[in-house]
Design a protein around this motif. Structure first.
Motif, PDB file in Angstrom:
ATOM      1  N   GLU A 194     -18.972 -70.944  -8.423  1.00 17.58           N
ATOM      2  CA  GLU A 194     -19.824 -71.474  -7.269  1.00 17.58           C
ATOM      3  C   GLU A 194     -19.248 -70.696  -6.060  1.00 17.58           C
ATOM      4  N   LYS A 195     -18.195 -70.565  -5.998  1.00 17.33           N
ATOM      5  CA  LYS A 195     -17.737 -70.144  -4.721  1.00 17.33           C
ATOM      6  C   LYS A 195     -18.039 -68.769  -4.579  1.00 17.33           C
ATOM      7  N   GLU A 196     -18.060 -68.273  -5.545  1.00 19.93           N
ATOM      8  CA  GLU A 196     -18.443 -66.458  -5.649  1.00 19.93           C
ATOM      9  C   GLU A 196     -20.024 -66.551  -5.362  1.00 19.93           C
ATOM     10  N   THR A 197     -20.686 -67.134  -5.853  1.00 20.62           N
ATOM     11  CA  THR A 197     -22.095 -67.245  -5.751  1.00 20.62           C
ATOM     12  C   THR A 197     -22.414 -67.541  -4.175  1.00 20.62           C
ATOM     13  N   LYS A 198     -21.950 -68.664  -3.435  1.00 20.28           N
ATOM     14  CA  LYS A 198     -22.101 -68.864  -2.111  1.00 20.28           C
ATOM     15  C   LYS A 198     -21.571 -67.785  -1.560  1.00 20.28           C
ATOM     16  N   TYR A 199     -20.702 -67.345  -1.712  1.00 18.30           N
ATOM     17  CA  TYR A 199     -20.013 -66.288  -0.866  1.00 18.30           C
ATOM     18  C   TYR A 199     -20.778 -64.795  -0.729  1.00 18.30           C
ATOM     19  N   ARG A 200     -21.141 -64.560  -2.053  1.00 14.52           N
ATOM     20  CA  ARG A 200     -22.229 -63.476  -2.020  1.00 14.52           C
ATOM     21  C   ARG A 200     -23.611 -63.540  -1.245  1.00 14.52           C
ATOM     22  N   TYR A 201     -24.095 -64.852  -1.359  1.00 12.60           N
ATOM     23  CA  TYR A 201     -25.374 -65.295  -0.689  1.00 12.60           C
ATOM     24  C   TYR A 201     -25.197 -65.471   0.751  1.00 12.60           C
ATOM     25  N   ILE A 202     -24.133 -65.656   1.478  1.00 20.23           N
ATOM     26  CA  ILE A 202     -23.644 -65.688   2.530  1.00 20.23           C
ATOM     27  C   ILE A 202     -23.679 -64.473   3.185  1.00 20.23           C
ATOM     28  N   LYS A 203     -22.841 -63.323   2.448  1.00 16.99           N
ATOM     29  CA  LYS A 203     -22.942 -61.967   3.011  1.00 16.99           C
ATOM     30  C   LYS A 203     -24.270 -61.455   2.920  1.00 16.99           C
ATOM     31  N   ARG A 204     -25.004 -61.489   1.765  1.00 19.62           N
ATOM     32  CA  ARG A 204     -26.311 -60.803   1.401  1.00 19.62           C
ATOM     33  C   ARG A 204     -27.277 -61.008   2.537  1.00 19.62           C
ATOM     34  N   GLU A 205     -27.345 -62.548   3.067  1.00 14.14           N
ATOM     35  CA  GLU A 205     -28.454 -63.095   3.668  1.00 14.14           C
ATOM     36  C   GLU A 205     -28.163 -62.527   5.111  1.00 14.14           C
ATOM     37  N   ILE A 206     -26.988 -62.469   5.633  1.00  7.13           N
ATOM     38  CA  ILE A 206     -26.416 -61.898   7.007  1.00  7.13           C
ATOM     39  C   ILE A 206     -26.932 -60.352   6.983  1.00  7.13           C
ATOM     40  N   GLU A 207     -26.560 -59.667   6.262  1.00  6.47           N
ATOM     41  CA  GLU A 207     -26.728 -58.250   6.127  1.00  6.47           C
ATOM     42  C   GLU A 207     -28.134 -58.113   5.931  1.00  6.47           C
ATOM     43  N   LYS A 276     -23.507 -61.499  17.088  1.00 11.18           N
ATOM     44  CA  LYS A 276     -21.926 -61.161  17.194  1.00 11.18           C
ATOM     45  C   LYS A 276     -21.196 -62.552  16.551  1.00 11.18           C
ATOM     46  N   GLU A 277     -21.979 -63.786  16.540  1.00  7.39           N
ATOM     47  CA  GLU A 277     -21.081 -64.810  15.737  1.00  7.39           C
ATOM     48  C   GLU A 277     -21.382 -64.402  14.459  1.00  7.39           C
ATOM     49  N   PHE A 278     -22.509 -63.894  13.893  1.00  8.23           N
ATOM     50  CA  PHE A 278     -22.805 -63.846  12.516  1.00  8.23           C
ATOM     51  C   PHE A 278     -21.766 -62.654  11.898  1.00  8.23           C
ATOM     52  N   GLN A 279     -21.579 -61.669  12.728  1.00  6.09           N
ATOM     53  CA  GLN A 279     -20.717 -60.449  12.564  1.00  6.09           C
ATOM     54  C   GLN A 279     -19.402 -61.125  12.171  1.00  6.09           C
ATOM     55  N   LYS A 280     -18.838 -62.050  12.978  1.00  8.86           N
ATOM     56  CA  LYS A 280     -17.476 -62.420  12.811  1.00  8.86           C
ATOM     57  C   LYS A 280     -17.569 -63.133  11.152  1.00  8.86           C
ATOM     58  N   LEU A 281     -18.652 -63.687  10.846  1.00  6.84           N
ATOM     59  CA  LEU A 281     -18.524 -64.300   9.306  1.00  6.84           C
ATOM     60  C   LEU A 281     -18.479 -63.128   8.459  1.00  6.84           C
ATOM     61  N   LEU A 282     -19.346 -61.958   8.683  1.00  6.87           N
ATOM     62  CA  LEU A 282     -19.224 -60.847   8.007  1.00  6.87           C
ATOM     63  C   LEU A 282     -17.677 -60.240   7.871  1.00  6.87           C
ATOM     64  N   ASP A 283     -17.058 -60.108   9.108  1.00  7.19           N
ATOM     65  CA  ASP A 283     -15.797 -59.626   9.152  1.00  7.19           C
ATOM     66  C   ASP A 283     -14.562 -60.650   8.468  1.00  7.19           C
ATOM     67  N   ARG A 284     -14.807 -61.809   8.040  1.00  7.41           N
ATOM     68  CA  ARG A 284     -14.097 -62.731   7.671  1.00  7.41           C
ATOM     69  C   ARG A 284     -13.558 -62.545   6.253  1.00  7.41           C
ATOM     70  N   PRO A 285     -12.384 -62.354   5.875  1.00  5.82           N
ATOM     71  CA  PRO A 285     -11.968 -62.302   4.470  1.00  5.82           C
ATOM     72  C   PRO A 285     -12.770 -63.188   3.438  1.00  5.82           C
ATOM     73  N   GLN A 286     -12.933 -62.715   2.200  1.00  9.15           N
ATOM     74  CA  GLN A 286     -13.210 -63.591   1.111  1.00  9.15           C
ATOM     75  C   GLN A 286     -12.338 -64.691   1.046  1.00  9.15           C
ATOM     76  N   GLU A 287     -11.142 -64.547   0.870  1.00  7.19           N
ATOM     77  CA  GLU A 287      -9.972 -65.596   0.557  1.00  7.19           C
ATOM     78  C   GLU A 287     -10.254 -66.825   1.475  1.00  7.19           C
ATOM     79  N   LYS A 288     -10.607 -66.352   2.923  1.00  4.14           N
ATOM     80  CA  LYS A 288     -10.546 -67.520   3.911  1.00  4.14           C
ATOM     81  C   LYS A 288     -12.115 -68.629   3.741  1.00  4.14           C
ATOM     82  N   PHE A 289     -13.114 -67.686   3.319  1.00  2.00           N
ATOM     83  CA  PHE A 289     -14.289 -68.496   2.911  1.00  2.00           C
ATOM     84  C   PHE A 289     -13.817 -69.304   1.624  1.00  2.00           C
TER      85      PHE A 289
END
Length: 440
Positions: A194-207, A276-289
């Protein structure tokens, strides 16, 4: 058999949905027993039976299925603990005093920077106050004499204490290096898949939305309002669908504040700031998510109650703004308008229960790829809307609320099935016309 089944036929039994929570907790959906407990607390307080009033008050705060409140007797005292997010509020109450405290963080060293910050915060608080324990722990405290501890005041005071404790632990620790987390209360860590699915979704939608901003046919400066809908839909859907904690939750709340701040910036400038705020999320390491992906218990909701009539007004005001984008073939921006209406409402308001279910269903249809990845029932296959499955789900929502809302009859004939944006537009028109008068 319901009228929906007669028209569209019975759907096959759906597989059980995954046990995944969505959206912010709301304490607006009280059971009758909770309301009765609050009335009992008020009556006991009026009689001067303060201990009985406290007991009934904590019965009122206990939310079914949340395991959010625990109360026990210690001789003449009532001991209690309640949970709000990752923070625990503990305390005692008796015939002489009511006392509550939550530990926010621990200080490795005492520095004027964060102590000044807490002093400033105290001027904003109405009932509670930040304090420092002998162990150099930052705490937030509330106390009161029984004669001044009516259930109304206790609710407001404990809500202020609990919500500030839950919010400030992440903010203070992120801002000041001298502070470290302490007393973290997590109900359940999410499964790795579930973590991996949510992380992929966050990255995919922002990009994806960045791609629309950078490579779309519309100029972000000339059509700034359309891109605002796109970015705010991104913000609110990530909040509702991934249910973040910690840094990401605060980032999304900051985006919300930036969007509506009266700071003299025009729409295009605000869009750049939000990006710029969304870019901060993109730059955030996966392990911190992953560290912030967990379930918590809550006692107090932070959303604002709204009735169906006011919600219908919001739909009527915002929905026409998708028309031009839809007519000109900019479907992603057009779809962001109903997406914004639904996700913003779920972010900011405590909706009537039927409206909340109808809005969740629309998000499940719009964001069908994500829900498919999580293992939920699919309402879109090969790009086509599953008409029978959707109508069957609408029927189910209607049946679940038929006793409480006897006049609610969704008119599925209003639905347009040609495309997802057209469907979303017609679906919100259907929700807008619902008759929720007389709902218990």
């Amino acid at each position: 058999m319901t009228i929906f089944d007669q028209i569209f036929g019975n759907s096959k039994p759906a597989t059980p949905a995954p046990k995944i929570r969505f959206g912010r907790f709301s304490d607006s959906y009280h059971l009758a027993a909770q309301d009765a407990a609050f009335d009992e607390a008020v009556q006991a307080f009026s009689r001067g039976d303060f201990v009985d009033s406290y007991k009934a008050f904590f019965d009122y705060l206990h939310n079914a299925g949340e395991e959010n409140v625990r109360v026990w007797r210690e001789k003449e005292d009532i001991g209690f603990e309640l949970f709000q997010g990752s923070k625990k509020v503990t305390g005692f109450a008796n015939g002489r005093k009511f006392y509550a405290v939550a530990i926010v963080a621990r200080a490795n060293s005492l520095q004027s920077s964060f102590m000044r910050r807490l002093l400033d915060e105290n001027f904003e608080l109405k009932y509670s106050r930040f304090a420092l324990t002998p162990a150099n722990e930052i705490a937030i405290v509330f106390d009161s004499y029984p004669v001044d501890s009516s259930p109304y005041k206790l609710y407001a005071a404990l809500k202020e204490l609990a919500t500030h404790a839950d919010k400030h632990d992440d903010l203070l620790i992120d801002e000041f290096d001298a502070l470290e987390p302490t007393d973290i209360n997590i109900r359940r860590h999410l499964p790795q898949a579930e973590k991996e699915t949510k992380y992929r979704y966050i990255k995919r939608e922002i990009e994806t939305d960045f791609g629309i901003l950078d490579n779309g046919k519309l100029h972000p400066g000339q059509y700034a309002t359309g891109f605002t809908y796109l970015l705010l839909y991104l913000c609110y859907k990530l909040d509702y669908l991934t249910k973040p904690e910690g840094y990401m939750m605060e980032t999304l709340e900051r985006i919300h504040r930036l969007a509506f701040a009266k700071d003299g910036k025009n729409v295009a400038q605000k869009n750049l700031t939000i990006r710029k705020e969304f870019q901060k999320l993109l730059d955030r390491p996966q392990e911190k998510f992953f560290k912030e992906m967990y379930e918590v218990r809550s006692t107090f909701g932070i959303t604002t109650p709204i009735d169906h009539e006011k919600l219908a007004l919001i739909i009527g005001q915002e929905l026409p703004n998708m028309k031009w984008y839809l007519e000109q073939g900019h479907e992603q921006i057009a779809l962001a308008v109903p997406g914004y209406i639904v996700s913003f409402s779920l972010f900011y308001y405590a909706l009537p229960a039927p409206d909340k279910e109808f809005f969740h269903l629309l998000l499940q249809i719009i964001e069908h790829t994500y829900f498919d990845e999580l293992g939920f029932r699919s309402f879109v296959r090969n790009g086509r809307l599953e008409k029978k499955a959707i109508c069957h789900e609408i029927s189910g929502i209607t049946e679940r609320h038929c006793k409480a809302c006897p006049h609610m009859q969704p008119d599925v004939k209003m639905l347009v099935w040609n495309s997802l944006p057209q469907f979303a537009e017609s679906y919100l028109h259907m929700v807008r016309t619902l008759d929720l008068s007389g709902c218990a």
